[in-house]
Every structure is written in structure tokens, then in C-alpha cells.
Enzyme design. Sequence first.
Site, mmCIF file in Angstrom:
data_model
loop_
_atom_site.group_PDB
_atom_site.id
_atom_site.type_symbol
_atom_site.label_atom_id
_atom_site.label_comp_id
_atom_site.label_asym_id
_atom_site.label_seq_id
_atom_site.Cartn_x
_atom_site.Cartn_y
_atom_site.Cartn_z
ATOM 1 N N ARG A 44 -20.948 -15.007 -20.097
ATOM 2 C CA ARG A 44 -21.742 -14.945 -20.764
ATOM 3 C C ARG A 44 -23.228 -14.176 -19.804
ATOM 4 O O ARG A 44 -23.755 -14.533 -18.212
ATOM 5 C CB ARG A 44 -22.780 -16.079 -21.506
ATOM 6 C CG ARG A 44 -21.543 -16.544 -22.371
ATOM 7 C CD ARG A 44 -22.266 -18.202 -22.991
ATOM 8 N NE ARG A 44 -22.405 -19.269 -22.279
ATOM 9 C CZ ARG A 44 -23.886 -19.166 -21.681
ATOM 10 N NH1 ARG A 44 -24.544 -18.125 -21.966
ATOM 11 N NH2 ARG A 44 -23.392 -19.866 -21.273
ATOM 12 N N LYS A 183 -20.053 -17.050 -28.968
ATOM 13 C CA LYS A 183 -21.490 -17.640 -28.778
ATOM 14 C C LYS A 183 -22.644 -17.386 -29.375
ATOM 15 O O LYS A 183 -23.193 -17.917 -30.321
ATOM 16 C CB LYS A 183 -21.817 -18.130 -27.513
ATOM 17 C CG LYS A 183 -20.329 -19.017 -26.275
ATOM 18 C CD LYS A 183 -20.311 -20.470 -27.164
ATOM 19 C CE LYS A 183 -19.432 -20.811 -26.083
ATOM 20 N NZ LYS A 183 -18.778 -22.414 -26.885
ATOM 21 N N HIS A 202 -21.331 -28.663 -29.983
ATOM 22 C CA HIS A 202 -20.490 -28.230 -28.968
ATOM 23 C C HIS A 202 -19.280 -29.299 -28.087
ATOM 24 O O HIS A 202 -20.070 -30.006 -27.085
ATOM 25 C CB HIS A 202 -21.675 -27.414 -27.989
ATOM 26 C CG HIS A 202 -20.660 -26.743 -25.986
ATOM 27 N ND1 HIS A 202 -21.493 -26.810 -25.256
ATOM 28 C CD2 HIS A 202 -20.393 -26.037 -26.672
ATOM 29 C CE1 HIS A 202 -20.220 -25.743 -25.035
ATOM 30 N NE2 HIS A 202 -19.725 -25.696 -25.631
ATOM 31 N N SER A 220 -19.081 -27.314 -18.901
ATOM 32 C CA SER A 220 -18.684 -26.817 -17.837
ATOM 33 C C SER A 220 -17.420 -28.000 -16.978
ATOM 34 O O SER A 220 -18.415 -28.345 -15.759
ATOM 35 C CB SER A 220 -18.995 -25.564 -17.738
ATOM 36 O OG SER A 220 -17.561 -25.204 -17.194
ATOM 37 N N LYS A 224 -13.770 -31.697 -20.815
ATOM 38 C CA LYS A 224 -13.157 -32.098 -22.705
ATOM 39 C C LYS A 224 -11.694 -30.663 -23.135
ATOM 40 O O LYS A 224 -11.679 -32.007 -24.301
ATOM 41 C CB LYS A 224 -14.656 -31.685 -22.768
ATOM 42 C CG LYS A 224 -15.012 -30.193 -23.122
ATOM 43 C CD LYS A 224 -16.071 -30.345 -23.965
ATOM 44 C CE LYS A 224 -16.630 -28.493 -24.540
ATOM 45 N NZ LYS A 224 -16.552 -28.053 -23.475
ATOM 46 N N THR A 225 -12.196 -29.927 -22.691
ATOM 47 C CA THR A 225 -10.653 -29.133 -23.104
ATOM 48 C C THR A 225 -9.266 -30.399 -22.667
ATOM 49 O O THR A 225 -8.187 -30.894 -23.596
ATOM 50 C CB THR A 225 -10.491 -28.350 -22.777
ATOM 51 O OG1 THR A 225 -11.909 -27.453 -23.124
ATOM 52 C CG2 THR A 225 -9.337 -26.857 -23.423
ATOM 53 N N ASP A 239 -14.128 -26.693 -29.055
ATOM 54 C CA ASP A 239 -15.322 -26.236 -28.616
ATOM 55 C C ASP A 239 -16.632 -26.365 -29.338
ATOM 56 O O ASP A 239 -17.634 -26.627 -28.798
ATOM 57 C CB ASP A 239 -15.562 -25.082 -28.377
ATOM 58 C CG ASP A 239 -16.295 -24.773 -27.291
ATOM 59 O OD1 ASP A 239 -16.551 -25.524 -25.820
ATOM 60 O OD2 ASP A 239 -17.342 -23.173 -27.643
ATOM 61 N N ARG A 304 -10.453 -16.496 -18.473
ATOM 62 C CA ARG A 304 -10.427 -17.096 -19.474
ATOM 63 C C ARG A 304 -8.633 -16.666 -20.511
ATOM 64 O O ARG A 304 -8.365 -15.305 -19.494
ATOM 65 C CB ARG A 304 -11.407 -16.433 -21.057
ATOM 66 C CG ARG A 304 -12.541 -16.883 -19.386
ATOM 67 C CD ARG A 304 -12.937 -18.884 -20.877
ATOM 68 N NE ARG A 304 -13.919 -19.369 -20.181
ATOM 69 C CZ ARG A 304 -14.790 -20.036 -20.458
ATOM 70 N NH1 ARG A 304 -14.362 -20.694 -21.918
ATOM 71 N NH2 ARG A 304 -15.383 -20.586 -20.590
#
Length: 513
Positions: A44, A183, A202, A220, A224-225, A239, A304
Site C-alpha cells: 500500500r 483496503k 480489522h 501485521s 492473526k491469520t 481480515d 500475497r
Amino acid sequence: MGMTEIIHYSLSPAHLVEAAIRRGEGQLTATGALQVTTDKYTGRSPNDKFIVDSPAVHNDIAWSGNKPFAADKFANLYNRMTAYMQNRELFIFDGYAGADPEYNIRVRFINEFAWHNLFVHQLFIRPEAGNQTFEPDYEVICLPGFKADPAIDGTNSEAFIILNFEQRLVLIGGTHYAGEMKKSIFTVMNYILPRRNILSMHCSANAGANGDTALFFGLSGTGKTTLSADPGRRLIGDDEHGWSDNGIFNIEGGCYAKCIGLRHDTEPQIWEAVRFGAVLENVVIDPAVRIPDFANGSITENTRAAYPVHYIPNALIPGVAGHPKTIVFLTADAFGVLPPIAKLNAEQAMYHFLSGYTSKLAGTERGITEPQATFSACFGAPFLPLPALRYAELLGEKLKQHKTNVFLINTGWSGGPYGVGSRIKLSYTRAMVTAAIEGQLEQVAYQLDPVFNVYVPASCPGIPAEILTPRNTWADKEAYDFKAKELANLFVHNFQGFNKDIPAAIAAAGPRG
């Protein structure tokens, strides 16, 4: 010789993969995924994101964290982009953001790249076949080949992401990075949902066999993933979620997983999802056999994989579930001073939600590595158009209404800071998450950490009791006290940046510097 533009409307993934290959946008990998590279923008571009400042929205937006863009400049840019689209092949996808039909929005994406259209097809919620009438609530026009001229357009660079809430239009150009589309719609939902008394979040979410919902917040690299992809539970989403009076709903229809270092033995669900229909961004491919080299970060560490959520076995479709029983805030503390697990009351939860702490490892000269504290309000500051307190107040209301338990889990270091101590074992972290979600910490005794002002359990199933109090794990107790005070002061200093509207009870619920 002029030709009229060719418009492809709602193509299937197979057609979009064919189009992307025909147009030289990417290549098929050995597993069938489409591999693409995003040119110089491999992530981003926060300095290139703007919100149009019009009288209708001016008083809503937290301008301290968002950059204004003039309405007349937006109109000029839109006209220049419209001219650019003439005589071009374009791809259109109509889909939804929000798995709860009561709260979703209809979004039309207009793409210059076939692979971008495949990306949004997989990342958003697809309409059912035969649904012909589609009136979009929002439009996203994404033209990576259109480069802005800052002198004419008022942008920061050739790249731009500009949200116009009044006209319900998003313009993206100059960047190939597909995450900007994802996003920008999350930012839109963060504008719309709180105005309907829905907390937009988020976070990742999953549900147990008996329907109990858990949410995982974290910046990040905090896990969490990884921690939400639990084979014993059903993935709701990885997400972005909304919390309404009905419960939790996924904002998206797909996943956008970081895949640097991806291995089948550690993350089999994500590994298996990298198949036909998935998009691999900036992953290096062996040219001879087209096998992805997930360990190779030579293009970027931010590699990604984008794929629909139904590529994850046992995913919950549609992504709607009941009110969360447990919320986990994940932080990777490289100072090595935060407890591995602590329970938070509503005020402490609002404080840590507003703080959004983790630490990043910053390499300095001569191999010395000092951790850097990172604070991101609500664990998602770049995507919040409204003041952070608005989201924190909604969280506090919902926690009290639904008696949700909140835990702070440190996935970082123990026994000393980074370089001295060691990373808390993933098996321990998983055991703590399980204990929190399954209610195994309801009956244990707690003590208040004198520095961080959080409740630390005296015991936790599967965890050696001595590591639960971080000071015990440090050989040098004075060094611990010094580091703990240092981090507590960073929390206090960061919190002073919020406006004076923060209620005293929340401000008092944080660490004591």
C-alpha cells in the site's frame, strides 16, 4: 484508427485467467494459480491516499489521520481518467461488501487489468447467478496505467487512491498493487457502518462447533491469520468484519494471505488454497517448472495470495455468526516484558484497542537490533476515516452488552528482549488461545500486573506457570524493571496523542509510566 473500448462484464475466473495470460499480465504456476508482479508498488502507498473534503463529510472525518483532496481536483481527475478509458479493453465486476444482506453494500469495480478483476472477484462477495439487476452503491475505477501528474492533479505522486464519500466513488491509478482496492472498500465500510451503530473491525474471526465466535485483532506479523486458521474451528474471515445487533459478519468473500515462507507443514490450509483461481502477487517462480518459491523475498517480503474463502476447508459460508464470546488482542512484544496472556475489563480493552500496540524489529548498524514500538489505533489506523474514539466507544458498548471476554496475548518475546530472550513458542500461544476461547480461564485466580495494569492468570492449561509472570523469566530483574517502565512510558506518550475527549476511566486503564 479509432476503436471503441471492449467491455467484459462479470467474466468467470477461468475467462479472466485466460484474458490475463493473453494480455501478458501474468503466468500460470504449477499449482494453477496466476502469478503476477506489481511493478514498483509492492504494498500500500499510504502517502498517496486521500479523502475528498466536501461540506457534506467535512465534520465527520478525522483529518489528523487522513489527507484532504479538493472536490474540483477530483472532478478534473475523474474527467481525465474517463478520457483514458476510451478505446481500452475494460473488465467489470459487480459484487458485495458485507456477508449480512441487511448491512452490505453493492460495489462495481471497473478494471484496466484482467488480473485485478480476478482479484476483486475472489476477494469480494459474488452475486448469485441470474441476479441481473445491479445498482451499485459505490464504484471503484482502478487504472494502473493512468499516472497522475501532481502539478495538474494535486496528488502526491503518479499513484493515487482517492475516496469520495459524497459521490460514492473511488479512483485508483498509478499503482498495480491490488490491495489498494480491498483496503479502499474497507475504509468505505469504516465510514458507513459506525453511522449505523455497527462496529467495523480489522480482525480475523472463527467459530467453534457449538457456534461460539472468537475475534483476533493484531497488526501485521502478530499471528492473526495463522491463529484464526484453526482446523478445529470454522473460519468466518481473515481480515475485516462488522459487529451488528445480529452478530458478526465478514465484510469480504475472500482471503489475502501473506505467503512469505509459506510451508505445507505449518500452514496447510493456505498452502492448499494456492490453486486455480488464486492470484499470487510478487511470488518468485522457477521459470523452468513454474513452481512458486515462497521462501524467496527478492521482489518483496510482502508476497500475497488472494483466493475465495471457500478455498479454506470448513469455512463458514456465508460468513455470518453470533456475537463473540471471546476477543483476543495479539501483540508481538519484542521488549519481552508484556505478560504472555492477560485478561482485560471493558475499560482496559478500550485502552488497548485505541493503542493497537505491537513492536517491529528494526535493523541498525553493526548488527544491533533494537525493537521499535508501533501503535496503530484500533489495530487499523490507516483505514479509519472517523475519529478512533468512535470505534472504541462502539466496542465498549458491545462488550458490556454481550459480556464478551477480552484477552491480551503476547506472541513476542519472553525471558529478555529480542536478541536476549526467546520467542514464545507457537504451541504455547495456541494453548493460551484455546484456553481463552474454551472458557478454561474463567475459574483461575488473577493478579494485577503493577506496571501494565492488566490481570494475569496464576495458571493456564498446558503452560508452565513461571512464564505467565514475565519478570520471573528474566535473569536480571532490574533490567526487566527498566524495560517494562520504558514500554509503559511509550504507551502513556502514545495515548497523550488522543484528544481530550477520552473518558478518564479509559485513560486510567492503561500502563503506569
